[in-house]
Each structure stands twice: as C-alpha cells, then as structure tokens.
Design an enzyme around this catalytic site. Structure first.
Site, PDB file in Angstrom:
ATOM      1  N   SER A 113      11.728   8.192   1.546  1.00 19.27           N
ATOM      2  CA  SER A 113      11.002   7.514   0.480  1.00 19.27           C
ATOM      3  C   SER A 113      11.850   6.287  -0.068  1.00 19.27           C
ATOM      4  O   SER A 113      11.780   5.164  -0.295  1.00 19.27           O
ATOM      5  CB  SER A 113      10.354   8.164  -0.607  1.00 19.27           C
ATOM      6  OG  SER A 113       9.349   9.043  -0.172  1.00 19.27           O
TER       7      SER A 113
ATOM      8  N   GLU B  12       4.415   5.763   6.617  1.00 23.01           N
ATOM      9  CA  GLU B  12       4.616   4.441   6.021  1.00 23.01           C
ATOM     10  C   GLU B  12       4.404   4.383   4.276  1.00 23.01           C
ATOM     11  O   GLU B  12       3.795   3.672   3.889  1.00 23.01           O
ATOM     12  CB  GLU B  12       3.554   3.665   6.648  1.00 23.01           C
ATOM     13  CG  GLU B  12       3.774   3.244   8.183  1.00 23.01           C
ATOM     14  CD  GLU B  12       3.170   2.278   8.934  1.00 23.01           C
ATOM     15  OE1 GLU B  12       2.667   1.245   8.385  1.00 23.01           O
ATOM     16  OE2 GLU B  12       3.276   2.529  10.087  1.00 23.01           O
ATOM     17  N   GLY B  13       4.826   5.417   3.856  1.00 17.67           N
ATOM     18  CA  GLY B  13       5.199   5.809   2.403  1.00 17.67           C
ATOM     19  C   GLY B  13       4.006   6.583   1.948  1.00 17.67           C
ATOM     20  O   GLY B  13       2.816   6.397   2.463  1.00 17.67           O
TER      21      GLY B  13
ATOM     22  N   GLN C 174     -16.106  22.227   6.817  1.00 22.59           N
ATOM     23  CA  GLN C 174     -16.980  23.084   5.848  1.00 22.59           C
ATOM     24  C   GLN C 174     -18.566  23.175   6.344  1.00 22.59           C
ATOM     25  O   GLN C 174     -19.251  23.929   6.474  1.00 22.59           O
ATOM     26  CB  GLN C 174     -16.828  22.741   4.404  1.00 22.59           C
ATOM     27  CG  GLN C 174     -17.481  23.763   3.467  1.00 22.59           C
ATOM     28  CD  GLN C 174     -16.796  25.213   3.525  1.00 22.59           C
ATOM     29  OE1 GLN C 174     -15.571  25.190   3.827  1.00 22.59           O
ATOM     30  NE2 GLN C 174     -17.446  26.059   2.969  1.00 22.59           N
TER      31      GLN C 174
ATOM     32  N   ARG D 292       0.865  -0.835   6.286  1.00 20.64           N
ATOM     33  CA  ARG D 292      -0.166   0.068   5.311  1.00 20.64           C
ATOM     34  C   ARG D 292      -1.501  -0.141   5.788  1.00 20.64           C
ATOM     35  O   ARG D 292      -2.424   0.623   5.469  1.00 20.64           O
ATOM     36  CB  ARG D 292       0.364   0.051   4.024  1.00 20.64           C
ATOM     37  CG  ARG D 292       1.725   0.815   3.831  1.00 20.64           C
ATOM     38  CD  ARG D 292       2.366   0.524   2.447  1.00 20.64           C
ATOM     39  NE  ARG D 292       3.524   1.152   2.461  1.00 20.64           N
ATOM     40  CZ  ARG D 292       4.649   0.839   1.741  1.00 20.64           C
ATOM     41  NH1 ARG D 292       4.685  -0.121   0.951  1.00 20.64           N
ATOM     42  NH2 ARG D 292       5.829   1.449   1.896  1.00 20.64           N
TER      43      ARG D 292
ATOM     44  N   THR E 237       8.360   7.560  15.341  1.00 23.10           N
ATOM     45  CA  THR E 237       7.096   7.479  16.088  1.00 23.10           C
ATOM     46  C   THR E 237       7.360   6.813  17.408  1.00 23.10           C
ATOM     47  O   THR E 237       8.169   5.604  17.115  1.00 23.10           O
ATOM     48  CB  THR E 237       5.784   6.633  15.167  1.00 23.10           C
ATOM     49  OG1 THR E 237       5.529   7.504  14.185  1.00 23.10           O
ATOM     50  CG2 THR E 237       4.731   6.644  16.044  1.00 23.10           C
TER      51      THR E 237
HETATM   52  N1  CAA Z   1       7.798  -7.226  -0.040  1.00 27.16           N
HETATM   53  C1  CAA Z   1       8.636  -8.157   0.276  1.00 27.16           C
HETATM   54  N2  CAA Z   1       9.864  -7.682  -0.675  1.00 27.16           N
HETATM   55  C2  CAA Z   1       9.994  -6.596  -1.381  1.00 27.16           C
HETATM   56  C3  CAA Z   1       8.692  -5.662  -1.400  1.00 27.16           C
HETATM   57  C4  CAA Z   1       7.654  -5.975  -0.243  1.00 27.16           C
HETATM   58  N3  CAA Z   1       6.546  -5.090  -0.417  1.00 27.16           N
HETATM   59  N4  CAA Z   1       9.193  -4.605  -1.858  1.00 27.16           N
HETATM   60  C5  CAA Z   1      10.344  -4.732  -2.516  1.00 27.16           C
HETATM   61  N5  CAA Z   1      10.975  -5.918  -1.961  1.00 27.16           N
HETATM   62  C6  CAA Z   1      12.107  -6.507  -2.247  1.00 27.16           C
HETATM   63  C7  CAA Z   1      12.260  -6.896  -3.604  1.00 27.16           C
HETATM   64  O1  CAA Z   1      11.915  -7.938  -3.904  1.00 27.16           O
HETATM   65  C8  CAA Z   1      13.865  -6.622  -3.870  1.00 27.16           C
HETATM   66  O2  CAA Z   1      14.393  -8.019  -3.290  1.00 27.16           O
HETATM   67  P1  CAA Z   1      15.496  -8.699  -4.183  1.00 27.16           P
HETATM   68  O3  CAA Z   1      16.794  -7.813  -3.737  1.00 27.16           O
HETATM   69  O4  CAA Z   1      15.401 -10.193  -3.893  1.00 27.16           O
HETATM   70  O5  CAA Z   1      15.202  -8.627  -5.488  1.00 27.16           O
HETATM   71  C9  CAA Z   1      14.336  -5.710  -2.594  1.00 27.16           C
HETATM   72  O6  CAA Z   1      13.202  -5.739  -1.844  1.00 27.16           O
HETATM   73  C10 CAA Z   1      14.599  -4.149  -3.302  1.00 27.16           C
HETATM   74  O7  CAA Z   1      13.396  -4.040  -3.986  1.00 27.16           O
HETATM   75  P2  CAA Z   1      13.329  -2.668  -4.928  1.00 27.16           P
HETATM   76  O8  CAA Z   1      14.508  -2.695  -6.047  1.00 27.16           O
HETATM   77  O9  CAA Z   1      12.072  -2.855  -5.487  1.00 27.16           O
HETATM   78  O10 CAA Z   1      13.423  -1.477  -4.032  1.00 27.16           O
HETATM   79  P3  CAA Z   1      13.138   0.075  -4.328  1.00 27.16           P
HETATM   80  O11 CAA Z   1      14.624   0.660  -3.812  1.00 27.16           O
HETATM   81  O12 CAA Z   1      12.809   0.278  -5.757  1.00 27.16           O
HETATM   82  O13 CAA Z   1      12.186   0.688  -3.421  1.00 27.16           O
HETATM   83  C11 CAA Z   1      10.297   1.294  -2.666  1.00 27.16           C
HETATM   84  C12 CAA Z   1      11.024   0.143  -3.179  1.00 27.16           C
HETATM   85  C13 CAA Z   1       8.712   0.555  -2.655  1.00 27.16           C
HETATM   86  C14 CAA Z   1      10.236   2.523  -3.111  1.00 27.16           C
HETATM   87  C15 CAA Z   1      10.334   1.066  -1.223  1.00 27.16           C
HETATM   88  O14 CAA Z   1      11.907   1.965  -0.991  1.00 27.16           O
HETATM   89  C16 CAA Z   1       9.349   1.929  -0.198  1.00 27.16           C
HETATM   90  O15 CAA Z   1       8.617   1.243   0.230  1.00 27.16           O
HETATM   91  N6  CAA Z   1       9.631   3.259   0.335  1.00 27.16           N
HETATM   92  C17 CAA Z   1       8.959   3.939   1.336  1.00 27.16           C
HETATM   93  C18 CAA Z   1       9.454   3.551   2.546  1.00 27.16           C
HETATM   94  C19 CAA Z   1       8.671   4.049   3.439  1.00 27.16           C
HETATM   95  O16 CAA Z   1       7.298   3.743   3.770  1.00 27.16           O
HETATM   96  N7  CAA Z   1       8.936   4.865   4.537  1.00 27.16           N
HETATM   97  C20 CAA Z   1       8.202   5.166   5.568  1.00 27.16           C
HETATM   98  C21 CAA Z   1       8.976   5.089   6.819  1.00 27.16           C
HETATM   99  S1  CAA Z   1       8.425   4.122   8.137  1.00 27.16           S
HETATM  100  C22 CAA Z   1       7.122   4.868   9.151  1.00 27.16           C
HETATM  101  O17 CAA Z   1       6.548   5.971   8.483  1.00 27.16           O
HETATM  102  C23 CAA Z   1       6.561   4.277  10.313  1.00 27.16           C
HETATM  103  C24 CAA Z   1       5.971   5.278  11.100  1.00 27.16           C
HETATM  104  O18 CAA Z   1       6.536   6.085  12.037  1.00 27.16           O
HETATM  105  C25 CAA Z   1       4.518   5.550  11.337  1.00 27.16           C
END
Ligand code: CAA
Length: 379
Positions: free
Chosen positions: A132, A363-364, A336, A243, A158
């Site tokens: 995450s 994917e989160g 069920q 997503r 995957t």
């Molecule tokens: N679109 C564009 N930019 C984004 C963004 C988005 N949706 N979300 C964040 N950013 C950018 C921010 O603007 C920021 O940019 P700047 O440095 O220019 O300001 C930068 O990214 C960092 O953002 P945050 O400080 O907000 O980041 P964070 O550390 O707080 O994390 C989070 C944000 C949403 C929690 C992120 O870490 C996240 O999405 N985590 C989950 C990851 C995930 O989905 N993992 C699953 C693995 S993939 C998978 O499952 C594929 C599969 O095999 C099926």
C-alpha cells in the site's frame, strides 16, 4: 453522461459475451482446480482484440474507448476472472502506460506483440515491504551512465511467470523520495532476473502470481519510461486507470454470481414451488440486482470520465471500492441461494466467491481507495 450505448459498444459487449460463454466456460473449473494458466484462451483473446483494446491501431490495438473495455471486462469476468485479470493488467497497466508515456521506439518494440496476445506484460510495483505504501521502494536502479543496475525483489506480480515484458518500479535516488523513483522496461531473459514459484492462491487461480528477483540486472537507459524520477507518478497514473478495469472485473464477478442465482432460483423447488417464489430469496435477488446496477453505473461513469479526458482518480477509486464490495457480497449471497450446491465446484458460485476477494485487495485495497477518494474530496 450518455446512458445509451453506441452500436460499436454493444457489438464489443456481444463479442465478449459470446467468447466467454463459448470459449471460457467449459474449462474454467479445471483451470481453477489445477491452477492452469489459460494460455490458449489468452492467445485467442489477443486475436479477437481484447488484449490491447484501447491502444491505437497504429500499434496493433483496437482503438476503442474505455466504456467498451469495461463492457468486455464485465462479460469475461462473469465467466473467468483469471482471464480478465491477465487482460486487465495487460490493457490498463502495461499497454496504456507504454502508449501514453513510452518513447516511439518503446511503443514500436512492445505494443504490437502485447496487443496481439503474442506476448504478455506485467507491472511490478509491490514489494515484500511496500504494498500500500508504494513510496517505500527497496528495489534499486543505480544509475551507471548508459544503464541502470537493478537489484531487489517484487511480490505478488500478476502474469509473473508468463510475461515477456515487465514494467518495474525502482528507487534511483533515495534522498529524493518518491521523486527519485524510475520505471524501467525489463525483458524476460535479462541476465540476473529470475522469477519465483507460482503462489498457491485462494482465487483467480488460473492467473499466475509470483515474486521477481533482480540481481545486478543491467537495464539499458533507453528502457526507462519518461524522465528521470517519473516512476512514482507513472505508477499512480496507470493504477488510476487500472482501478477502472478491476472495478469492471468485480462487476462481472457479481453479475456472473447473480445470473447463476437467478437461474437456479427459478429451477430449484422447495416447499412445492420454485425457491424464487419465496420472499427470502426474492429479497436477496432484489438486493443483488440493485447493487449490481449501481456498481455498473459507477464503472461507466469512471470510464466516461477517462474517455472525456476528465480526471478519473476519484471516480475510478469509487467504482473499485463499491464494485469490489458488491462482488464479495453478491457472491456470498449467491452461495446462500444455492444452498449445499453452492458449496461444491460444479455450480461455479464458490469459485466466484473466492475470486471476488482479491478485487478488494489488488490495485489498492479498499482502505487505499478510501484514502484516494477522501483526498480528492478534500483537496
Ligand atoms: N495520479 C497522478 N499523480 C498522483 C496520483 C494520481 N492518482 N496520486 C499521487 N500522485 C502524485 C502526487 O501528486 C505527488 O506528486 P508531487 O510530488 O508532484 O506532489 C506524488 O504522486 C506523491 O503523492 P502522495 O504524497 O500523495 O503519495 P502517498 O505516498 O501519500 O501515497 C497512495 C498515495 C494513494 C496511498 C499510493 O501510495 C497508492 O496508490 N498506494 C497503493 C498502491 C497499489 O495500488 N498497489 C497495488 C499494486 S499493483 C497491482 O495490484 C497490480 C496487479 O498485479 C493486479
């Protein structure tokens, strides 16, 4: 938002439904049971245009919109969510990311094979200590002038063993935190790159998931996507679109479980009448149908936002959050409705229940979707 589907969108939906019913249904229980990768089926999906639906025809793609992609994902997921996750990663994370941010040479090299189903792509972000919290990348890509030296381990990937091309997220400059992260294209067979054994999973057992290990892998500089430090933004952007695909997968699992329940309830007799005439079952069917329609509207709204070039971060996360809960709830209720039959494999709903769970995790997680949504609301 136009609620009327176009003729082209309806044709894509019908083609996906026909393919799923004719080609996926027959072997799905066996593939699940034996964790058998659907190689033949994926090849056919490539031939039919499902592996690179939104990619421009210039690179062998279908040039379709996201609404069509959602419709196809729903139909395929109704029958086989393992096939649909392979399709979703290839379309949303790999092809979309490459086409949107790759160089012309990268697109020419990889997209025709990926869109035709000749090769499969994987996206490697998660690590043993960074799921995450995606900024905590331990995999390093050390800048060596003309190449990067890649070291580290990725988890839960995957298409891990079957892919030929991997988009790997790695840290180049730890001091710059998320702005020091890069995304590199790694080819199968690069020296020092090995894959771990297939995970033995609860659901989506036909798809292959494994770890990736990189030891001093030399990745040429031309394999970096985007500017230096663009990797984290790249990951966030592809995941926002991904997503929508997983939301549609969850929707399909829910619709599949519902359709089986509806049919079963009209056939199965208890107390002298079909069980669909008992209010206890009618209420379950009513809840399922209502939730599925609401999930579908959220999926289509997110797809519409993406097609209209509007921000889809919030709508995509909402669609995934809601549809994955609907998938889980509907599949549990479907078991069920089926009673004892629901607990055995031949009736399909126990598999759909197992498959549904992952849509609340990958994917989160649902918790991550709530973080994304609340941040969008409050910003
Ligand atoms: N679109 C564009 N930019 C984004 C963004 C988005 N949706 N979300 C964040 N950013 C950018 C921010 O603007 C920021 O940019 P700047 O440095 O220019 O300001 C930068 O990214 C960092 O953002 P945050 O400080 O907000 O980041 P964070 O550390 O707080 O994390 C989070 C944000 C949403 C929690 C992120 O870490 C996240 O999405 N985590 C989950 C990851 C995930 O989905 N993992 C699953 C693995 S993939 C998978 O499952 C594929 C599969 O095999 C099926």
């Amino acid at each position: 938002m136009d609620f009327q589907l176009t003729e082209e969108q309806l044709a894509v939906q019908a083609a996906a439904r026909e393919f799923a019913q004719n080609e996926l249904w027959a072997g799905v229980i066996e593939r699940d049971e034996h964790q058998k990768f659907p190689a033949e089926q994926i090849k056919k999906m490539g031939e039919l245009g499902f592996m690179g639906m939104m990619v421009s025809p210039e690179y062998g793609g279908g040039g379709m919109d996201t609404v069509s992609y959602v419709l196809a994902m729903e139909e395929i997921s109704k029958v086989d969510a393992s096939c649909s996750v392979i399709m979703s990663v290839n379309n949303s994370l790999v092809c979309w990311g490459l086409e949107k941010y790759g160089t012309e040479a990268q697109k020419q090299k990889y997209l025709p094979g990926l869109t035709s189903g000749e090769i499969i792509g994987a996206f490697a972000l998660s690590e043993p200590e960074a799921g995450s919290d995606a900024t905590m990348q331990r995999t390093t890509a050390e800048d060596k002038g003309d190449h990067y030296l890649l070291n580290g381990t990725k988890n839960w990937i995957t298409n891990g063993t079957t892919a030929s091309v991997y988009l790997v997220i790695a840290q180049t400059n730890a001091e710059a935190k998320h702005r020091g992260i890069n995304v590199l294209i790694v080819d199968k067979g690069m020296e020092g790159f090995v894959t771990g054994p297939k995970e033995n999973k609860l659901g989506i057992r036909g798809s292959d998931t494994c770890s990736l290990m990189f030891t001093d892998v030399k990745v040429p500089k031309e394999n970096r996507i985007g500017d230096d430090g663009f990797g984290f933004k790249f990951a966030m952007k592809v995941l926002s679109g991904g997503r929508i695909g997983i939301a549609a997968q969850a929707l399909g699992i829910a619709s599949g479980a519902y359709e089986l329940s509806l049919k079963y309830a009209q056939e199965r007799q208890a107390f002298g009448v079909p069980i669909s005439q008992h209010q206890a079952i009618q209420f379950k069917l009513a809840d399922m149908a209502t939730n599925i329609d609401a999930a579908r509207l959220l999926c289509l709204q997110a797809a519409h936002d993406k097609d209209a070039h509007q921000d889809y971060t919030k709508s995509g996360a909402m669609a995934k959050l809601f549809a994955s809960k609907v998938a889980m709830d509907t599949a549990v209720e479907a078991v069920q409705v089926h009673g004892g039959y629901g607990f055995v494999k031949e009736y399909h709903v126990e598999r759909l229940m197992r498959d549904a769970k992952i849509t609340q995790i990958y994917e989160g997680t649902s918790e991550i979707q709530k973080i994304v949504i609340s941040r969008e609301i409050l910003k």
